[in-house]
Scaffold this motif. Structure first.
Motif, PDB file in Angstrom:
ATOM      1  N   SER A   1       9.355  30.234  29.217  1.00 51.79           N
ATOM      2  CA  SER A   1      10.274  31.319  28.855  1.00 51.79           C
ATOM      3  C   SER A   1       9.626  32.647  29.191  1.00 51.79           C
ATOM      4  O   SER A   1       8.407  32.817  29.066  1.00 51.79           O
ATOM      5  CB  SER A   1      10.614  31.255  27.366  1.00 51.79           C
TER       6      SER A   1
ATOM      7  N   ILE B   1       5.665  37.236  26.552  1.00 51.15           N
ATOM      8  CA  ILE B   1       5.309  35.834  26.322  1.00 51.15           C
ATOM      9  C   ILE B   1       4.140  35.505  27.251  1.00 51.15           C
ATOM     10  O   ILE B   1       4.183  35.813  28.451  1.00 51.15           O
ATOM     11  CB  ILE B   1       6.506  34.906  26.621  1.00 51.15           C
TER      12      ILE B   1
ATOM     13  N   CYS C   1       2.752  29.298  26.905  1.00 49.67           N
ATOM     14  CA  CYS C   1       4.122  28.825  26.693  1.00 49.67           C
ATOM     15  C   CYS C   1       4.308  27.395  27.237  1.00 49.67           C
ATOM     16  O   CYS C   1       3.898  27.084  28.347  1.00 49.67           O
ATOM     17  CB  CYS C   1       5.103  29.777  27.373  1.00 49.67           C
ATOM     18  N   ILE C   2       4.949  26.560  26.414  1.00 55.69           N
ATOM     19  CA  ILE C   2       5.197  25.165  26.838  1.00 55.69           C
ATOM     20  C   ILE C   2       6.667  24.968  27.228  1.00 55.69           C
ATOM     21  O   ILE C   2       7.124  23.840  27.419  1.00 55.69           O
ATOM     22  CB  ILE C   2       4.796  24.166  25.731  1.00 55.69           C
TER      23      ILE C   2
ATOM     24  N   ALA D   1       2.737  31.955  21.587  1.00 53.06           N
ATOM     25  CA  ALA D   1       2.720  32.577  22.922  1.00 53.06           C
ATOM     26  C   ALA D   1       3.395  33.951  22.936  1.00 53.06           C
ATOM     27  O   ALA D   1       3.209  34.724  23.882  1.00 53.06           O
ATOM     28  CB  ALA D   1       3.412  31.650  23.922  1.00 53.06           C
ATOM     29  N   ILE D   2       4.177  34.238  21.897  1.00 54.56           N
ATOM     30  CA  ILE D   2       4.906  35.517  21.888  1.00 54.56           C
ATOM     31  C   ILE D   2       3.998  36.583  21.265  1.00 54.56           C
ATOM     32  O   ILE D   2       3.398  36.353  20.214  1.00 54.56           O
ATOM     33  CB  ILE D   2       6.204  35.398  21.053  1.00 54.56           C
TER      34      ILE D   2
ATOM     35  N   CYS E   1       9.490  25.271  25.542  1.00 54.39           N
ATOM     36  CA  CYS E   1      10.359  24.528  24.606  1.00 54.39           C
ATOM     37  C   CYS E   1      11.704  25.208  24.394  1.00 54.39           C
ATOM     38  O   CYS E   1      12.619  24.625  23.827  1.00 54.39           O
ATOM     39  CB  CYS E   1       9.648  24.338  23.272  1.00 54.39           C
ATOM     40  N   GLU E   2      11.821  26.461  24.782  1.00 54.30           N
ATOM     41  CA  GLU E   2      13.058  27.272  24.685  1.00 54.30           C
ATOM     42  C   GLU E   2      13.496  27.558  23.250  1.00 54.30           C
ATOM     43  O   GLU E   2      14.627  27.965  23.012  1.00 54.30           O
ATOM     44  CB  GLU E   2      14.208  26.609  25.463  1.00 54.30           C
ATOM     45  N   LYS E   3      12.601  27.323  22.324  1.00 54.13           N
ATOM     46  CA  LYS E   3      12.942  27.557  20.914  1.00 54.13           C
ATOM     47  C   LYS E   3      13.233  29.032  20.652  1.00 54.13           C
ATOM     48  O   LYS E   3      14.057  29.385  19.812  1.00 54.13           O
ATOM     49  CB  LYS E   3      11.725  27.111  20.075  1.00 54.13           C
TER      50      LYS E   3
ATOM     51  N   VAL F   1       3.101  27.584  19.814  1.00 57.83           N
ATOM     52  CA  VAL F   1       1.782  27.831  20.416  1.00 57.83           C
ATOM     53  C   VAL F   1       1.392  29.318  20.355  1.00 57.83           C
ATOM     54  O   VAL F   1       0.459  29.753  21.043  1.00 57.83           O
ATOM     55  CB  VAL F   1       1.745  27.329  21.887  1.00 57.83           C
TER      56      VAL F   1
HETATM   57  S1  SF4 Z   1       8.905  29.256  21.479  1.00 58.03           S
HETATM   58 FE1  SF4 Z   1       6.920  29.702  22.385  1.00 58.03          FE
HETATM   59  S2  SF4 Z   1       6.436  27.897  23.605  1.00 58.03           S
HETATM   60 FE2  SF4 Z   1       8.608  27.781  23.153  1.00 58.03          FE
HETATM   61  S3  SF4 Z   1       9.563  28.758  24.938  1.00 58.03           S
HETATM   62 FE3  SF4 Z   1       9.297  30.360  23.381  1.00 58.03          FE
HETATM   63  S4  SF4 Z   1       7.322  31.290  23.902  1.00 58.03           S
HETATM   64 FE4  SF4 Z   1       7.411  29.336  24.969  1.00 58.03          FE
END
Ligand code: SF4
Ligand code: SF4
Length: 245
Positions: free
Chosen positions: A32, A3, A8-9, A55-56, A11-13, A53
């Motif tokens: 995360s 990540i 990364c913001i 980020a992964i 959001c823990e999604k 976003v």
């Molecule tokens: S979904 Fe994306 S922005 Fe949200 S915590 Fe996971 S890596 Fe970060």
């Protein structure tokens, strides 16, 4: 999998999408992160979490870490079997291919599950135990080709610390050796730090009964028989002696 902390913001999604709990929230940075020791490179977070976003990202996987993806990502097609997944098609297509013939049983030992996964060092304990009993491993199974010595069930040393979501050990044995296999597996199960399930594939016997029922009953093993009948959509490629072609 990684990540990008810059993007990364927090959001823990993505966290709940990981089948082995490798994604955690860094409380101080409020983003995360992925614990690479635990991550089995299954690709679930990248494909399913729909990160807002992006980020992964998948880092370049190098040997021996590639084995994590081969065994854990359901979309990875292996060279040996020609299909995605950890085992061969034989267990599902025996009515056409006849790989497991009268008097023989195909054995599939599926090691690891979501949450637990399986370390290759534990997989090796099982392959070594059954190899000592003289089994011949399925050559088209990708796990077999990772062995440095198929007669002893030994894997290449650099693989032993790798973790996978699950993997399948496959081999064929005469029915009269199944009791021995079950005893061995009961013994070795005490030495491993994960779970495994056992699948047996055979043709029905002349009474149209699953020939292993009485053996499994003797061991007090609960089983759930699944039957597959070729209704003519796939021409049988093999006939036992005396069967009509
Ligand atoms: S979904 Fe994306 S922005 Fe949200 S915590 Fe996971 S890596 Fe970060
Ligand atoms: S690739 Fe799979 S195991 Fe690794 S962090 Fe993502 S979901 Fe978890």
């Amino acid at each position: 999998m990684l990540i990008n902390s810059e993007l990364c913001i927090g959001c823990e999604k993505c966290n709940p999408y990981c089948p082995v709990g490798a994604i955690y929230t860094d409380a101080s940075e409020k983003v995360s992160k992925i614990d690479l020791t635990e991550c089995v490179e299954c690709g679930s977070c990248l494909r399913q979490a729909n990160c807002p976003v992006d980020a992964i990202y998948q880092q370049e996987l190098v040997w021996p870490r590639t084995i994590r993806s081969i065994m854990s990502d359901p979309l990875t097609i292996t060279e040996e079997s020609g299909i995605a997944g950890r085992g061969t098609e034989e267990m599902k297509t025996n009515d056409v291919t006849g790989r497991f013939r009268n008097g023989y049983v195909g054995v599939g030992i599926e090691m690891g599950r979501p949450i637990l996964g399986a370390y290759m060092s534990d997989v090796e304990k099982v392959t070594k135990a059954v190899a000592a009993y003289g089994v011949v491993f399925e050559p088209c199974n990708p796990l077999t080709t990772l062995m440095s010595d198929q007669t002893s069930g030994k894997f290449q040393n650099e693989l032993l610390g790798e973790k996978v979501l699950s993997t399948i050990i496959e081999f064929t044995v005469p029915i009269n050796r199944i009791s021995g296999i079950i005893k061995i597996l009961k013994d070795v199960s005490k030495q491993i730090d994960t779970v495994f399930s056992l699948g047996f594939i055979s043709k029905l016997d002349s009474d149209e009964m699953f020939p292993l029922n009485h053996i499994l009953d003797e061991f007090g093993i609960n089983y759930a028989p699944n039957g597959k009948t070729n209704v003519g959509l796939g021409r049988p490629l093999f006939k036992e002696k005396g069967e009509l072609v």
